[in-house]
Design an enzyme around this catalytic site. Structure first.
Site, PDB file in Angstrom:
ATOM      1  N   ASP A  13       5.232   5.140  -3.861  1.00 35.37           N
ATOM      2  CA  ASP A  13       4.149   4.279  -3.390  1.00 35.37           C
ATOM      3  C   ASP A  13       4.682   3.702  -2.088  1.00 35.37           C
ATOM      4  O   ASP A  13       5.580   2.852  -2.096  1.00 35.37           O
ATOM      5  CB  ASP A  13       3.865   3.162  -4.401  1.00 35.37           C
ATOM      6  CG  ASP A  13       2.709   2.283  -3.942  1.00 35.37           C
ATOM      7  OD1 ASP A  13       2.622   2.005  -2.734  1.00 35.37           O
ATOM      8  OD2 ASP A  13       1.897   1.878  -4.789  1.00 35.37           O
ATOM      9  N   HIS A  14       4.156   4.173  -0.971  1.00 36.76           N
ATOM     10  CA  HIS A  14       4.833   3.850   0.290  1.00 36.76           C
ATOM     11  C   HIS A  14       4.816   2.349   0.592  1.00 36.76           C
ATOM     12  O   HIS A  14       5.626   1.868   1.369  1.00 36.76           O
ATOM     13  CB  HIS A  14       4.297   4.691   1.454  1.00 36.76           C
ATOM     14  CG  HIS A  14       2.994   4.228   2.020  1.00 36.76           C
ATOM     15  ND1 HIS A  14       1.788   4.530   1.454  1.00 36.76           N
ATOM     16  CD2 HIS A  14       2.705   3.482   3.114  1.00 36.76           C
ATOM     17  CE1 HIS A  14       0.819   4.002   2.172  1.00 36.76           C
ATOM     18  NE2 HIS A  14       1.345   3.353   3.202  1.00 36.76           N
TER      19      HIS A  14
ATOM     20  N   HIS B 133      -1.060   0.465  -4.404  1.00 36.57           N
ATOM     21  CA  HIS B 133      -0.496  -0.481  -3.445  1.00 36.57           C
ATOM     22  C   HIS B 133      -0.749  -1.948  -3.818  1.00 36.57           C
ATOM     23  O   HIS B 133       0.155  -2.775  -3.775  1.00 36.57           O
ATOM     24  CB  HIS B 133      -1.071  -0.250  -2.045  1.00 36.57           C
ATOM     25  CG  HIS B 133      -0.990   1.178  -1.578  1.00 36.57           C
ATOM     26  ND1 HIS B 133       0.072   1.992  -1.879  1.00 36.57           N
ATOM     27  CD2 HIS B 133      -1.829   1.927  -0.825  1.00 36.57           C
ATOM     28  CE1 HIS B 133      -0.130   3.184  -1.328  1.00 36.57           C
ATOM     29  NE2 HIS B 133      -1.271   3.168  -0.691  1.00 36.57           N
TER      30      HIS B 133
HETATM   31  C1  BG6 Z   1      -2.906   5.365   1.687  1.00 35.50           C
HETATM   32  C2  BG6 Z   1      -4.380   5.512   1.450  1.00 35.50           C
HETATM   33  O1  BG6 Z   1      -2.199   5.413   0.479  1.00 35.50           O
HETATM   34  O2  BG6 Z   1      -2.654   4.108   2.310  1.00 35.50           O
HETATM   35  C3  BG6 Z   1      -5.146   5.398   2.746  1.00 35.50           C
HETATM   36  O3  BG6 Z   1      -4.637   6.775   0.845  1.00 35.50           O
HETATM   37  C4  BG6 Z   1      -4.792   4.115   3.454  1.00 35.50           C
HETATM   38  O4  BG6 Z   1      -6.547   5.462   2.520  1.00 35.50           O
HETATM   39  C5  BG6 Z   1      -3.279   3.972   3.572  1.00 35.50           C
HETATM   40  O5  BG6 Z   1      -5.376   4.152   4.743  1.00 35.50           O
HETATM   41  C6  BG6 Z   1      -2.899   2.616   4.110  1.00 35.50           C
HETATM   42  O6  BG6 Z   1      -1.528   2.596   4.374  1.00 35.50           O
HETATM   43  P1  BG6 Z   1      -0.926   1.680   5.534  1.00 35.50           P
HETATM   44  O7  BG6 Z   1       0.550   1.883   5.421  1.00 35.50           O
HETATM   45  O8  BG6 Z   1      -1.514   2.185   6.813  1.00 35.50           O
HETATM   46  O9  BG6 Z   1      -1.365   0.289   5.222  1.00 35.50           O
END
Ligand code: BG6
Length: 516
Positions: A202-203, A265
């Protein structure tokens, strides 16, 4: 790679990443290596690690994908990706050269067993030639429907274990589509890999500011005593995006904001804000506490869903000076779609620390700006003795804001006396900005997470029970939404802060959304 030491010496950023000189050489096999994630995130992250951190000599990548590329065409693609998306530019020719020497391409269908035999041979060859010692990471970055087949084929080819070194598998989100499919995927991957080999990514957990939530709470003595229902009125967690679908209409139609952002997230952010202090900062101690928060979430089911959630789709409007179509007019979207692009949820955590404290979560696409933050609003002072202090009869409450992105930082809002002979109180902010305090660029989330996986540290990855507990919460909402009438899907003009219903949803409780 002699040039590395020079790059490292010049680069203070290295301090930001955990350095273990003992990092063992390994090969990362990327399934779906010609896809968007590899292009925008994985290759630039690996290159930045090569540039700034001692990726072990011999570190190699095998791109496993269907397109008819050669090593050379893949290297060219990789260079394009890095030129476009690397945090560090321009590309350093010496570092690139040694990095590129480790990039290999294997063309195969994911269902073809011969491809996995060839992969086995290639990996053995790399062990010999580049000294990767049997250490492997398999990265699943394909459409999720292909995960089971790839996992099964890896097992059938004996690639799930290796007597010579370690084997790990990283699984990209979405991890399942609902409780049943997440459980089934866990079962399938669990048949082939042991839990300690599995890294569900989960980044958001790789973002510096997200990790700092725990540091802020647990490395300082003054916040934890007030971090509970006695002092906190409510918590708002916002992940707003100005982007729309970015060409991902097909994926998004099946997903919607709740699966795309809340299940992973945002619930992760919430667990870090709400968890009890773990007994140690290690993978299982941290995840044990996070999963308890998910288990303590008050389930939303039946009619409660409609009173405690708002879902909406964006209509046409203007975002960032650009006219944009409504969701129902987007490519790949059904004109009668019931997929939400905005969701707001009120939820409670039923434990002693948080009983009765609402947590409001909201996320949406095509909102006015990109901003992610956690705002903790404190209760008012028990008695206002400054009687004439405020014409409206209200002193603003204290709010502690943890800004995840952009303008990463933390601020505390409090009341201060306006200079003058009378007693006027006005809200002011005490601010901490990462940028000015550390004067150094933050690593991308994927850099941190890939490195952690190479180290065998799964603290910032989600465990089997955690991912399923998050789905259980979300499932109750999905089930009710499925049978709810069309009127429960609101709309909002693109470029605004969501539907009016979401404002009313929080106003009726005497609160309001922050305008970050
Ligand atoms: C991803 C989603 O996991 O996270 C995207 O699939 C979203 O829809 C993105 O735009 C948002 O990530 P960040 O790091 O740009 O906030």
């Amino acid at each position: 790679m002699p040039q590395r030491s020079v790059v490292e010496a010049q680069n203070p950023f290295r301090e930001g990443l955990r350095i273990k000189e003992s990092l063992e050489p390994c090969v990362m096999v990327i399934f779906g290596a010609t896809g968007d994630l590899t292009h925008r995130k994985l290759l630039p992250a690996l290159y930045n690690l090569a540039l700034e951190h001692p990726l072990p000599a011999g570190f190699s990548v095998v791109a496993f994908a269907r397109r008819p590329y050669t090593d050379e065409t893949f290297r060219q693609q990789a260079l394009d990706s890095i030129n476009q998306y690397s945090r560090q530019k321009p590309v350093n020719p010496q570092v690139w050269e040694s990095f590129a020497a480790g990039l290999h391409y294997l063309q195969s269908d994911f269902h073809n067993p011969t491809g996995y035999e060839q992969l086995n041979e290639l990996l053995n060859k790399l062990d010999q030639e580049r000294g990767t010692s049997g250490n492997r990471i398999f990265y699943l970055s394909t459409p999720p429907s292909q995960y089971p087949e790839i996992i099964q084929n890896l097992g059938a080819a004996g690639l799930n274990r290796n007597r010579k070194g370690w084997t790990r598998i990283i699984i990209e989100k979405p991890f399942g589509h609902d409780v049943a499919s997440a459980h089934e995927l866990n079962r399938q991957v669990g048949k082939v890999f042991k839990e300690e080999q599995i890294y569900r990514i989960d980044h958001y957990l790789g973002k510096e500011t997200v990790q700092n939530i725990l540091v802020f709470r647990l490395a300082n003595g003054i916040f934890e005593p007030v971090w509970n229902r006695r002092y906190i009125d409510h918590v708002q967690i916002t992940v707003a995006e100005n982007l729309g679908l970015e060409g991902r209409g097909g994926y998004y139609e099946e997903s919607g904001a709740i699966r795309d952002m809340i299940q992973n997230h945002m619930l992760q952010l919430m667990t870090l804000v709400a968890m009890e202090p773990p007994i140690a900062f290690d993978a299982n101690s941290v995840r044990d506490e996070k999963v308890k928060v998910l288990h303590a979430l008050q389930p939303l089911t039946g009619r409660d869903v409609l009173t405690n959630t708002i879902r909406a789709q964006y209509g046409p409007g203007w975002v960032g000076g650009r006219e944009v179509p409504g969701y129902l007019q987007e490519n790949g979207v059904s004109p009668t779609s019931m997929t939400e692009t905005y969701v707001a949820i009120k939820t409670f955590i039923d434990n002693w620390r948080w009983a009765g404290v609402p947590f409001y979560l909201r996320t949406g696409k095509h909102l006015p700006k990109r901003v992610s933050e956690v705002a903790i609003q404190f209760k008012q002072a028990p008695l206002m003795i400054f009687k004439n202090s405020d014409a409206q009869g209200q002193v603003e409450p204290n709010v502690l804001t943890l800004r995840i992105q952009p303008d990463e930082g933390i601020s505390l809002k409090f009341g201060a006396k306006v200079p003058g002979t009378d007693m006027q109180i006005r809200a002011v902010n005490m601010d901490f900005f990462y940028g000015s305090s550390f004067v150094r660029e933050q690593p991308e989330a994927y850099e941190r997470l890939l490195l952690d996986c190479m180290h065998g540290d799964s603290t910032l990855f989600t465990r089997r029970d955690e991912v399923e507990a998050a789905w259980v919460f979300v499932q109750g909402i999905l089930d009710e939404w499925k049978s709810a009438p069309r009127e429960t899907m609101h709309t909002y003009e693109s470029g605004t802060w969501g539907p009016q219903a979401a404002d009313e949803f929080i106003w009726r409780e005497g609160r309001r959304w922050r305008r970050p």
